[in-house]
Each structure stands twice: as C-alpha cells, then as structure tokens.
Design a protein around this motif. Structure first.
Motif, short mmCIF file in Angstrom:
data_model
loop_
_atom_site.label_atom_id
_atom_site.label_comp_id
_atom_site.label_asym_id
_atom_site.label_seq_id
_atom_site.Cartn_x
_atom_site.Cartn_y
_atom_site.Cartn_z
N GLU A 34 0.83 -1.21 0.00
CA GLU A 34 0.00 0.00 0.00
C GLU A 34 0.87 1.26 0.00
O GLU A 34 0.63 2.19 -0.78
CB GLU A 34 -0.92 0.00 1.22
CG GLU A 34 -1.97 -1.10 1.19
CD GLU A 34 -2.77 -1.15 2.48
OE1 GLU A 34 -2.50 -0.30 3.37
OE2 GLU A 34 -3.64 -2.01 2.60
N LYS A 35 1.88 1.30 0.86
CA LYS A 35 2.75 2.46 0.93
C LYS A 35 3.57 2.63 -0.35
O LYS A 35 3.84 3.76 -0.78
CB LYS A 35 3.69 2.33 2.14
CG LYS A 35 3.00 2.33 3.49
CD LYS A 35 2.47 3.71 3.85
CE LYS A 35 1.91 3.75 5.25
NZ LYS A 35 1.38 5.08 5.63
N ASP A 67 1.27 4.11 -3.09
CA ASP A 67 1.04 5.54 -2.82
C ASP A 67 2.29 6.35 -3.11
O ASP A 67 2.22 7.46 -3.65
CB ASP A 67 0.63 5.72 -1.35
CG ASP A 67 -0.75 5.16 -1.06
OD1 ASP A 67 -1.53 4.98 -2.02
OD2 ASP A 67 -1.05 4.90 0.13
N HIS A 104 2.76 9.37 -5.88
CA HIS A 104 3.14 10.71 -5.41
C HIS A 104 4.46 11.17 -6.00
O HIS A 104 4.60 12.34 -6.41
CB HIS A 104 3.23 10.70 -3.89
CG HIS A 104 3.71 11.99 -3.30
ND1 HIS A 104 2.97 13.16 -3.34
CD2 HIS A 104 4.89 12.31 -2.68
CE1 HIS A 104 3.66 14.13 -2.77
NE2 HIS A 104 4.82 13.64 -2.36
#
Length: 209
Positions: A147-148, A151, A155
C-alpha cells in the motif's frame, strides 16, 4: 383492622409482582449480552531480518550476485538500475521505507526488503504471505509495504510517468513500436486488440477480449 390487613396484602402482592418483573428483565439482559471478545496474541517469530537483507543484497545487488541480470529482470519485471533508482527515491520520499531501530535498538526492515516484497507481489500476483519465507516479512507488514509503495510511486513518479502522453510522446512511442515490428501499439499497451495467431489456443481466453 381488616382494611389495614387487606391493604398490606395488596402491597405485598404488588411488590412481589414488581420483583418478578425486574428479575425477568435482568435475566433477559444477561442472556442477550454478547460473549466477551477473545484476545488473540500475535506469535512472535524471530525472522532474522538482518541476515535476510544481507542475503538479498548478495543474491542480486552485490559485486558478484548469485543470480544473473536476466533472472533479476524476469523476477522483478525491470532491470537492476531502474529497481535501485525506485528504491532510493521511495526511501528518501516516503518515511515508512526508511530503516529505523526499534525499542531494543535492533535494526528494522530495510527499504530494499520492503520494496522487494511489494514489487514481487505485483510481478507475480502472489499473496502477501508468499513473500515471508524469502524476504522475512509478516503478512500484515507485506500488505502495508504494498500500500505504501503504490502511494509513494503515485506521489513521487506520477507527474513524470503517470501523466497523459503529449503529442511528442505519442510520436516517439509509435516510431519505436514500428521499428520493433509493432505498428500502432499505442492503441493498446497490452496488444489485446491483435489477432490471436501462432499462440497456444488454451491461453486465448486469458489474453484476448
């Protein structure tokens, strides 16, 4: 005297009836109470994450890696320099991927281990539990890494690689595709619109439509 006696009997009957009703309400309330939630304690497993980082480095990133660059590209769906660039950018841009020490002053998981787990799950489409044996990450940790990582990529790389292509980008991609024998490939990046020919017919349903 008789009136007092009858009034006393009525009071007793009322009190007994009220007590009966209260006891019934209390009984029903205790019966409807949910049983206490059981407490599940996580099993503490010493995964020896420091040794795993060293093994991962020696397998793919050392001066004389165990596995060849071709094997790395097949397993991670990219070449080694690109992978190292992504890991470095993610580590500097996303605090979660920076290696820290825990309360016992022991080093935590490295950015290399976390990014490897995330990319392995995406490259192979495997479950989070499948990366535990080699990369030494618990299932919940592997899920969080994925998940990180996603993301962070959106970004940090979104403005460059996830934007809509410009006219110059399209022309360059069309020229490259035509030189390699894939004219018009921008229309479908997975080429699913092409005719299924000279390929195993059993796979047609997986790679067409």
């Amino acid at each position: 005297m008789s009136n007092w006696s009858s009034d006393h009997e009525v009071d007793q009957m009322v009190e007994e009836e009220v007590d009966s009703i209260v006891e019934g309400i209390q009984y029903n309330y205790t019966q409807e109470e949910e049983p206490p939630t059981p407490i599940f304690r996580r099993v503490q497993i010493n995964r020896d994450r420091e040794e795993d980082h060293t093994r991962l480095w020696n397998d793919y990133f050392g001066e004389n890696p165990t596995y060849t660059p071709a094997m790395f590209r097949r397993r991670f769906r990219m070449n080694t320099p690109l992978f190292e660039c992504i890991v470095s950018t993610i580590e500097n841009g996303v605090p979660y991927f920076r290696q820290r020490r825990d309360a016992t002053r022991r080093l935590g998981l490295s950015a290399l281990q976390k990014c490897s787990a995330a990319i392995r799950m995406m490259a192979y489409g495997c479950s989070a539990d499948a990366v535990d044996e080699y990369l030494r990450l618990a299932e919940t940790t592997a899920h969080k890494c994925l998940e990180k990582f996603v993301d962070g990529v959106i970004h940090l790389f979104g403005d460059v690689y996830l934007r809509r292509p410009t006219a110059e980008d399209l022309e360059r991609l069309l020229n490259i595709g035509e030189q390699r024998g894939f004219p018009g490939m921008v229309g479908s990046i997975d080429c699913m619109h092409w005719e299924w020919k000279n390929c195993p017919t059993a796979w047609k349903g997986q790679y067409s439509r």
